[in-house]
Design a protein around this motif. Structure first.
Motif, PDB file in Angstrom:
ATOM      1  N   LEU A 108       0.742  -1.135  -0.024  1.00 33.65           N
ATOM      2  CA  LEU A 108      -0.002  -0.105   0.050  1.00 33.65           C
ATOM      3  C   LEU A 108       0.985   1.241   0.035  1.00 33.65           C
ATOM      4  O   LEU A 108       1.641   1.471   0.935  1.00 33.65           O
ATOM      5  N   VAL A 109       0.579   2.276  -1.077  1.00 35.10           N
ATOM      6  CA  VAL A 109       1.219   3.332  -1.009  1.00 35.10           C
ATOM      7  C   VAL A 109       0.546   4.542  -0.428  1.00 35.10           C
ATOM      8  O   VAL A 109      -0.560   4.748  -0.865  1.00 35.10           O
ATOM      9  N   SER A 110       1.070   5.070   0.567  1.00 32.00           N
ATOM     10  CA  SER A 110       0.467   6.177   1.047  1.00 32.00           C
ATOM     11  C   SER A 110       1.001   7.404   0.934  1.00 32.00           C
ATOM     12  O   SER A 110       2.288   7.721   1.351  1.00 32.00           O
ATOM     13  N   LEU A 111       0.764   8.685   0.302  1.00 31.06           N
ATOM     14  CA  LEU A 111       1.233   9.852   0.078  1.00 31.06           C
ATOM     15  C   LEU A 111       1.044  10.798   1.024  1.00 31.06           C
ATOM     16  O   LEU A 111      -0.077  10.871   1.623  1.00 31.06           O
ATOM     17  N   VAL A 112       2.116  11.357   1.811  1.00 31.95           N
ATOM     18  CA  VAL A 112       2.064  12.191   2.752  1.00 31.95           C
ATOM     19  C   VAL A 112       2.967  13.615   2.372  1.00 31.95           C
ATOM     20  O   VAL A 112       4.082  13.149   1.859  1.00 31.95           O
TER      21      VAL A 112
ATOM     22  N   THR B 115       9.612   1.710  10.057  1.00 32.67           N
ATOM     23  CA  THR B 115      11.052   2.530  10.532  1.00 32.67           C
ATOM     24  C   THR B 115      10.882   3.743  11.098  1.00 32.67           C
ATOM     25  O   THR B 115       9.715   4.198  11.039  1.00 32.67           O
ATOM     26  N   SER B 116      11.852   4.482  11.367  1.00 28.98           N
ATOM     27  CA  SER B 116      11.880   6.033  11.444  1.00 28.98           C
ATOM     28  C   SER B 116      11.684   6.557  10.237  1.00 28.98           C
ATOM     29  O   SER B 116      11.926   6.300   9.011  1.00 28.98           O
ATOM     30  N   ILE B 117      11.610   8.067  10.253  1.00 31.00           N
ATOM     31  CA  ILE B 117      11.625   8.777   9.003  1.00 31.00           C
ATOM     32  C   ILE B 117      13.114   8.657   8.315  1.00 31.00           C
ATOM     33  O   ILE B 117      14.124   9.003   9.008  1.00 31.00           O
ATOM     34  N   LEU B 118      13.008   7.869   7.212  1.00 33.38           N
ATOM     35  CA  LEU B 118      14.422   7.721   6.389  1.00 33.38           C
ATOM     36  C   LEU B 118      14.521   8.900   5.334  1.00 33.38           C
ATOM     37  O   LEU B 118      13.597   9.107   4.488  1.00 33.38           O
ATOM     38  N   PRO B 119      15.733   9.331   5.164  1.00 33.46           N
ATOM     39  CA  PRO B 119      15.853  10.336   3.938  1.00 33.46           C
ATOM     40  C   PRO B 119      16.156   9.902   2.775  1.00 33.46           C
ATOM     41  O   PRO B 119      16.662   8.827   2.420  1.00 33.46           O
ATOM     42  N   LEU B 120      15.201  10.165   1.609  1.00 32.40           N
ATOM     43  CA  LEU B 120      14.860   9.660   0.397  1.00 32.40           C
ATOM     44  C   LEU B 120      15.705  10.806  -0.609  1.00 32.40           C
ATOM     45  O   LEU B 120      16.739  10.341  -1.300  1.00 32.40           O
ATOM     46  N   VAL B 121      15.158  11.998  -0.714  1.00 31.68           N
ATOM     47  CA  VAL B 121      15.610  12.821  -1.798  1.00 31.68           C
ATOM     48  C   VAL B 121      16.251  13.943  -0.732  1.00 31.68           C
ATOM     49  O   VAL B 121      15.229  14.682  -0.148  1.00 31.68           O
TER      50      VAL B 121
ATOM     51  N   SER C  73       2.615  13.884  12.372  1.00 33.73           N
ATOM     52  CA  SER C  73       2.629  13.403  10.860  1.00 33.73           C
ATOM     53  C   SER C  73       2.638  11.938  10.790  1.00 33.73           C
ATOM     54  O   SER C  73       1.952  11.578  10.130  1.00 33.73           O
ATOM     55  N   VAL C  74       3.705  11.262  11.385  1.00 31.55           N
ATOM     56  CA  VAL C  74       4.053   9.979  11.367  1.00 31.55           C
ATOM     57  C   VAL C  74       2.895   9.221  11.781  1.00 31.55           C
ATOM     58  O   VAL C  74       2.505   8.340  11.473  1.00 31.55           O
ATOM     59  N   GLU C  75       2.425   9.583  13.410  1.00 29.77           N
ATOM     60  CA  GLU C  75       1.442   8.981  13.905  1.00 29.77           C
ATOM     61  C   GLU C  75       0.300   8.717  12.984  1.00 29.77           C
ATOM     62  O   GLU C  75      -0.383   7.821  12.931  1.00 29.77           O
ATOM     63  N   LYS C  76      -0.263   9.968  12.467  1.00 24.71           N
ATOM     64  CA  LYS C  76      -1.163  10.046  11.760  1.00 24.71           C
ATOM     65  C   LYS C  76      -1.327   9.034  10.553  1.00 24.71           C
ATOM     66  O   LYS C  76      -2.207   8.310  10.088  1.00 24.71           O
ATOM     67  N   ALA C  77      -0.055   9.216   9.638  1.00 24.29           N
ATOM     68  CA  ALA C  77       0.148   8.409   8.558  1.00 24.29           C
ATOM     69  C   ALA C  77      -0.113   7.032   8.792  1.00 24.29           C
ATOM     70  O   ALA C  77      -0.284   6.317   8.071  1.00 24.29           O
ATOM     71  N   ILE C  78       0.590   6.581   9.818  1.00 27.31           N
ATOM     72  CA  ILE C  78       0.641   5.164  10.011  1.00 27.31           C
ATOM     73  C   ILE C  78      -0.902   4.621  10.611  1.00 27.31           C
ATOM     74  O   ILE C  78      -1.429   3.615   9.896  1.00 27.31           O
ATOM     75  N   ALA C  79      -1.426   5.540  11.463  1.00 26.52           N
ATOM     76  CA  ALA C  79      -2.922   4.958  11.585  1.00 26.52           C
ATOM     77  C   ALA C  79      -3.727   5.114  10.409  1.00 26.52           C
ATOM     78  O   ALA C  79      -4.686   4.055  10.135  1.00 26.52           O
ATOM     79  N   ASP C  80      -3.645   6.073   9.591  1.00 28.19           N
ATOM     80  CA  ASP C  80      -4.424   6.218   8.332  1.00 28.19           C
ATOM     81  C   ASP C  80      -4.182   4.757   7.577  1.00 28.19           C
ATOM     82  O   ASP C  80      -5.141   4.314   6.692  1.00 28.19           O
ATOM     83  N   ALA C  81      -2.902   4.343   7.288  1.00 30.46           N
ATOM     84  CA  ALA C  81      -2.549   3.679   6.209  1.00 30.46           C
ATOM     85  C   ALA C  81      -3.069   1.964   6.734  1.00 30.46           C
ATOM     86  O   ALA C  81      -3.565   1.373   6.046  1.00 30.46           O
ATOM     87  N   VAL C  82      -2.987   1.762   7.890  1.00 26.40           N
ATOM     88  CA  VAL C  82      -3.399   0.640   8.695  1.00 26.40           C
ATOM     89  C   VAL C  82      -4.973   0.532   8.620  1.00 26.40           C
ATOM     90  O   VAL C  82      -5.489  -0.244   8.323  1.00 26.40           O
TER      91      VAL C  82
ATOM     92  N   LEU D 284      -0.563  -6.211   6.152  1.00 25.57           N
ATOM     93  CA  LEU D 284      -0.238  -5.488   4.905  1.00 25.57           C
ATOM     94  C   LEU D 284       1.286  -4.851   5.140  1.00 25.57           C
ATOM     95  O   LEU D 284       1.707  -4.761   6.128  1.00 25.57           O
ATOM     96  N   ASN D 285       1.845  -4.468   3.800  1.00 25.36           N
ATOM     97  CA  ASN D 285       3.257  -4.033   3.761  1.00 25.36           C
ATOM     98  C   ASN D 285       2.728  -2.491   3.148  1.00 25.36           C
ATOM     99  O   ASN D 285       2.016  -2.382   2.352  1.00 25.36           O
ATOM    100  N   ALA D 286       3.290  -1.348   3.800  1.00 26.15           N
ATOM    101  CA  ALA D 286       2.932  -0.071   3.267  1.00 26.15           C
ATOM    102  C   ALA D 286       4.159   0.658   3.198  1.00 26.15           C
ATOM    103  O   ALA D 286       5.158   0.583   3.944  1.00 26.15           O
ATOM    104  N   VAL D 287       3.905   1.625   2.225  1.00 24.84           N
ATOM    105  CA  VAL D 287       5.144   2.709   1.979  1.00 24.84           C
ATOM    106  C   VAL D 287       4.430   4.026   2.106  1.00 24.84           C
ATOM    107  O   VAL D 287       3.602   4.245   1.214  1.00 24.84           O
ATOM    108  N   LEU D 288       4.807   4.575   2.908  1.00 22.97           N
ATOM    109  CA  LEU D 288       4.564   6.219   3.449  1.00 22.97           C
ATOM    110  C   LEU D 288       5.646   7.093   2.895  1.00 22.97           C
ATOM    111  O   LEU D 288       6.734   7.130   3.423  1.00 22.97           O
ATOM    112  N   ILE D 289       5.145   7.865   2.058  1.00 22.77           N
ATOM    113  CA  ILE D 289       6.243   8.696   1.092  1.00 22.77           C
ATOM    114  C   ILE D 289       5.933  10.057   0.958  1.00 22.77           C
ATOM    115  O   ILE D 289       4.712  10.214   0.769  1.00 22.77           O
ATOM    116  N   SER D 290       6.779  10.862   1.166  1.00 22.31           N
ATOM    117  CA  SER D 290       6.818  12.491   0.880  1.00 22.31           C
ATOM    118  C   SER D 290       7.468  12.877   0.015  1.00 22.31           C
ATOM    119  O   SER D 290       8.079  14.047   0.092  1.00 22.31           O
TER     120      SER D 290
END
Length: 523
Positions: free
Chosen positions: A315-319, A372-378, A327-336, A348-354
């Motif tokens: 599941l991909v969740s755009l944040v 995971t904790s917040i990981l740097p992407l770009v 934001s992390v707590e809300k994004a996790i709760a919304d995805a689940v 489920l497996n989910a990717v929360l991405i911003s």
């Protein structure tokens, strides 16, 4: 003097550029733009409405050109020699579309830009010094408030009442989301950074090179634009989907083209047919990133609609901002919650991405959630869309203001002062690492200690996570197969067409493991 520049008007997320040949310094073009903005509140509101009405007409006309009719597509006949695909331009006058992103002047002759943001009501100089649009006309000698930091980024030394930023706060926290979060048993874990050696192939290195090039091309634009986007905005969805396609590999790499990354060689899109549908296939249109061209009746771009969608077994969740408070707590709760109520999944497996950050998540039927904790992407060294007081330390701003009182306006335009920045080079959140093992398709490990994450490690973790999530959806190879492994390997090696190759990737664990996710077959 021959000082070149741009007047830019932003409306509905697009930037309309107007070239100025001379006198583009603040006391010239800048003052000329500001003088047209009324000082009184009533006059300002009337002017703002008139400007929005004017550019609404322009945008409506542009949208009519970007919507490609069935007749225009039918008039094209992609040659079979190119695999039934061809690049197309539908309107020669639209060689340079108003973009969805804001760039610093790349031409050495362009010295100044002035942006009137009709969406957020902000007046910006060089996309980094921001004033309130309704106050700029009332700020005496506002050009004297401009300065540069040690990286040549403009900033505005004005009072906070006159200062502005381009940050959109689209986060909303409902009591239901907080209650759902409290019912979850969460645990912070570290992601696996790579696949086993037997599962590695050349596509992993290729995808990292493409992702690294993507970051280099978009980092500057994102530093000026990312925080002004919402998750429903087309460029945010398109860039996110671009990153996910790079991480997934396989058939998704067909959507990736080097010319999609801020290329100077414009083309409206690639036209072709879906070969799997045979003679009944209709011509389809795949467009470069953030151009806006689309087939009539279809949404703009290639990304799925909505802020949550299913992608390669996850599941991909755009944040919009994962590093915002709560934001992390809300994004996790919304995805689940979405997985349980909408998709009817117990786990489920989910990717929360911003875009800038990502969180990898795995939930279990008993309510446990590993993430995971917040990981740097770009990584973005500094968000120039933020206001001056959010980007710099107050003590150094006071020193700069003192220097500006002693210097003239022309000197301050070119003065570079070393200033401490509040934005870190990357949001390298603490990540917990593990010394526990696991199966080859295991997604996460338990937490043991502290470790910082780099952008390259995060992308490797995202690749591993999506691959493991996809393999969970595939049936394992039957152990009682009647053919020896050597014969199966020979059969797999002799697949010679793209359609069959991609189909095998979608159904066979063994094929994915042996052949990898980069299709070497050329049409």
């Amino acid at each position: 003097m021959g000082t070149r520049g741009f007047k830019i008007v932003k409306f509905r997320g697009r930037y309309w550029h107007f070239y100025s040949l001379r006198d583009s310094y603040p006391e010239g073009l800048g003052e000329a733009i500001v003088r047209k903005i009324p000082k009184d509140s009533a006059g300002y509101q009337a002017w703002l409405h008139s400007q929005r009405d004017l550019f609404a007409q322009w945008d409506d006309l542009l949208q009519s050109f970007l919507c490609v009719s069935h007749e225009k597509l039918s008039a094209l006949n992609p040659p079979q020699s190119s695999g039934g695909e061809m690049r197309a331009n539908f309107d020669e006058l639209l060689q340079h579309l108003p973009p969805h992103y804001c760039l610093a002047p790349s031409d050495i002759w362009i010295e100044w830009t002035y942006t009137i943001d009709l969406d957020l009501e902000v007046f910006s100089v060089d996309s980094s010094a921001h004033f309130r649009l309704d106050r700029i006309a009332n700020i005496p000698e506002w050009p004297k408030l401009l300065a540069k930091d040690c990286d040549s980024n403009r900033l505005a030394l004005c009072r906070e009442g006159n200062a502005a930023d381009l940050v959109v706060n689209s986060q909303s926290f409902s009591p239901d989301a907080l209650q759902r979060r409290q019912l979850l048993f969460t645990r912070v874990v570290t992601p696996r950074l790579r696949l086993a050696a037997s599962q590695m192939d050349s596509s992993h290195h290729l995808r990292w090179m493409l992702f690294d090039g993507f970051c280099d091309r978009w980092r500057e634009a994102l530093s000026r634009t990312l925080l002004s986007w919402k998750v429903e905005d087309n460029p945010f969805r398109e860039l996110t989907y671009h990153i996910l396609c790079l991480a997934a590999g396989g058939r998704h790499l067909s959507l990736i083209d080097s010319d999609c990354n801020l290329s100077k060689d414009f083309f409206a899109g690639v036209v072709g047919k879906d070969e799997s549908r045979g003679s009944e296939a209709e011509l389809e249109l795949v467009t470069p990133l953030a151009t806006g061209y689309h087939k009539k009746g279809s949404p703009s771009g290639s990304a799925p609609d909505g802020s949550m969608y299913w992608f390669e077994g996850a599941l991909v969740s755009l944040v919009s901002k994962l590093d915002a408070s709560g934001s992390v707590e809300k994004a996790i709760a919304d995805a689940v919650h979405f997985g349980v109520t909408v998709l009817d999944l117990k786990a489920l497996n989910a990717v929360l991405i911003s875009i800038e950050h990502v969180i990898l998540l795995k939930s279990y039927p008993d309510g446990r959630v590993d993430h995971t904790s917040i990981l740097p992407l770009v990584t973005i060294p500094m968000h120039l869309s933020k206001g001056t007081h959010a980007r710099y330390d107050n003590r150094f701003l006071q020193e700069l203001e003192q220097h500006s009182d002693e210097a003239g306006s022309d000197e301050m335009h070119e003065t570079q002062i070393s200033i401490d920045k509040r934005d870190s080079d990357s949001m390298q959140a603490d990540t917990l690492k593990s010394d526990t093992g696991g199966g080859q398709d295991r997604i996460m490990n338990d937490a043991r200690g502290l470790k910082t994450q780099t952008s390259k490690e995060t992308f490797a973790a995202l690749v591993t996570f999506i691959e493991a999530a996809k393999r969970e959806t595939l049936r394992p190879m039957q152990s009682d197969t009647r053919l020896p492994p050597e014969i199966i390997a020979m059969i797999l090696c002799r697949i010679s067409d793209t359609q069959t190759y991609n189909a095998c990737l979608e159904v066979s664990r063994q094929f994915r493991r042996r052949k990898g996710l980069f299709n070497p077959i050329s049409k």
